[in-house]
Design an enzyme around this catalytic site. Structure first.
Site, mmCIF file in Angstrom:
data_model
loop_
_atom_site.group_PDB
_atom_site.id
_atom_site.type_symbol
_atom_site.label_atom_id
_atom_site.label_comp_id
_atom_site.label_asym_id
_atom_site.label_seq_id
_atom_site.Cartn_x
_atom_site.Cartn_y
_atom_site.Cartn_z
ATOM 1 N N THR A 194 36.021 42.850 40.013
ATOM 2 C CA THR A 194 35.151 43.203 38.894
ATOM 3 C C THR A 194 33.736 43.560 39.373
ATOM 4 O O THR A 194 33.587 44.549 40.074
ATOM 5 C CB THR A 194 35.172 42.142 37.778
ATOM 6 O OG1 THR A 194 34.524 40.968 38.241
ATOM 7 C CG2 THR A 194 36.601 41.828 37.330
ATOM 8 N N GLU A 250 36.758 37.832 40.199
ATOM 9 C CA GLU A 250 35.814 38.032 39.080
ATOM 10 C C GLU A 250 34.368 38.141 39.596
ATOM 11 O O GLU A 250 34.111 38.057 40.792
ATOM 12 C CB GLU A 250 35.997 36.875 38.090
ATOM 13 C CG GLU A 250 36.778 37.296 36.826
ATOM 14 C CD GLU A 250 35.894 38.129 35.893
ATOM 15 O OE1 GLU A 250 34.804 38.584 36.292
ATOM 16 O OE2 GLU A 250 36.293 38.313 34.733
ATOM 17 N N HIS A 251 33.441 38.268 38.672
ATOM 18 C CA HIS A 251 32.037 38.564 38.969
ATOM 19 C C HIS A 251 31.344 37.549 39.896
ATOM 20 O O HIS A 251 31.670 36.366 39.902
ATOM 21 C CB HIS A 251 31.247 38.621 37.650
ATOM 22 C CG HIS A 251 31.247 37.297 36.942
ATOM 23 N ND1 HIS A 251 30.284 36.354 37.175
ATOM 24 C CD2 HIS A 251 32.121 36.742 36.070
ATOM 25 C CE1 HIS A 251 30.547 35.283 36.448
ATOM 26 N NE2 HIS A 251 31.666 35.495 35.773
ATOM 27 N N ASP A 252 30.394 38.033 40.658
ATOM 28 C CA ASP A 252 29.488 37.199 41.451
ATOM 29 C C ASP A 252 30.199 36.307 42.475
ATOM 30 O O ASP A 252 29.775 35.169 42.704
ATOM 31 C CB ASP A 252 28.610 36.321 40.527
ATOM 32 C CG ASP A 252 27.777 37.174 39.588
ATOM 33 O OD1 ASP A 252 26.994 37.982 40.086
ATOM 34 O OD2 ASP A 252 27.944 37.049 38.349
ATOM 35 N N ASN A 277 31.553 33.398 40.297
ATOM 36 C CA ASN A 277 30.679 32.481 41.040
ATOM 37 C C ASN A 277 31.446 31.552 41.987
ATOM 38 O O ASN A 277 31.258 30.328 41.980
ATOM 39 C CB ASN A 277 29.835 31.638 40.069
ATOM 40 C CG ASN A 277 28.844 32.493 39.313
ATOM 41 O OD1 ASN A 277 29.022 32.767 38.125
ATOM 42 N ND2 ASN A 277 27.822 32.952 39.993
#
Ligand code: UDP
Length: 218
Positions: free
Chosen positions: A122, A140-142, A160
């Site tokens: 992402t 997923e993000h970060d 994260n």
């Protein structure tokens, strides 16, 4: 004039799963299947699924303008050893990506990656060298992922999360989302067993299994 040649290093399950992706990727670039080979240090057959199998020395001896290889072996220590070998023989690292890979926004990806069908990366993700993401995995993000990390099929890596070098994540693992500034960390060389649900940090070198994932005492 000599042409570039390409190889999928490894003829076992991983290699035979990656070869059709490699073939399709080259066809899209107008490169013929006869420039594409399997490469293996233990040759099991002259040809597999329509591609000739070469030994490493045969691959280096083939007349070519340049040589590319993707390392299609799940074991990350072997991947690193072969990456060094290829580098010292001036074989270029090659990334193979499925046609239906989804990469969203600000994803940086190191050399030599293998991204299988239905993988999604992402936004705002950094990934090191020689990453393998098998079928249906997502990041997923970060997230920050190191080098020589391996995802078996169906890994759900939520936002994260930090995954250090040489981590292996088994089939269907779920990794809980970390927090901005306090990511969930899976330490270097850890192994997460198939189906585990990772809810907290995993120390380097540990094997964890189960739901919630716990250190496997052997
Ligand atoms: N292999 C190789 N050189 C090495 C180590 C492995 O050519 O230094 C080949 C090995 O002969 C086999 C493949 O890589 O064909 C690894 O197969 P395995 O089933 O162990 O792994 P997977 O395909 O599941 O990653």
């Amino acid at each position: 004039m000599n042409k570039a040649i390409y190889a999928v290093y490894g003829t076992s399950g991983c290699g035979r799963g990656i070869m059709p992706l490699a073939r399709r990727q080259l066809v899209k670039e107008g490169i013929s299947n006869d420039q594409l080979f399997f490469l293996d240090d233990n040759i099991p057959a002259e040809s597999i699924n329509g591609n000739r199998v070469l030994s490493y020395s045969e691959f280096l001896a083939m007349p070519a303008s340049s040589r590319y290889a993707v390392i299609a072996i799940a074991n990350s220590a072997i991947r690193e050893r072969l990456a060094d070998r290829l580098f010292s023989d001036e074989v270029q690292p090659w990334s193979v990506r499925a046609h239906n890979l989804v990469i969203m926004d600000h994803v940086s990806l190191g050399e030599g990656a293998v991204l299988s069908p239905f993988v999604t990366l992402t936004s705002n993700i950094r990934i090191g060298r020689y990453f393998h993401a098998n079928l249906y995995s997502y990041v997923e993000h970060d997230c920050e992922i190191g080098s020589f990390v391996t995802f078996a099929p169906g890994v759900m890596c939520n936002g994260n999360v930090v995954i250090e070098d040489h981590v292996y994540i088994g089939t269907g693992v779920v990794i809980k989302q970390g927090k901005p500034g306090k990511p969930l960390i899976i330490g270097r060389g850890a192994v997460v067993g198939m189906g585990a649900v990772v809810t907290k940090d995993v120390p380097a070198g540990m094997v964890v299994v189960g739901n919630p994932a716990r250190i496997l005492v052997r």
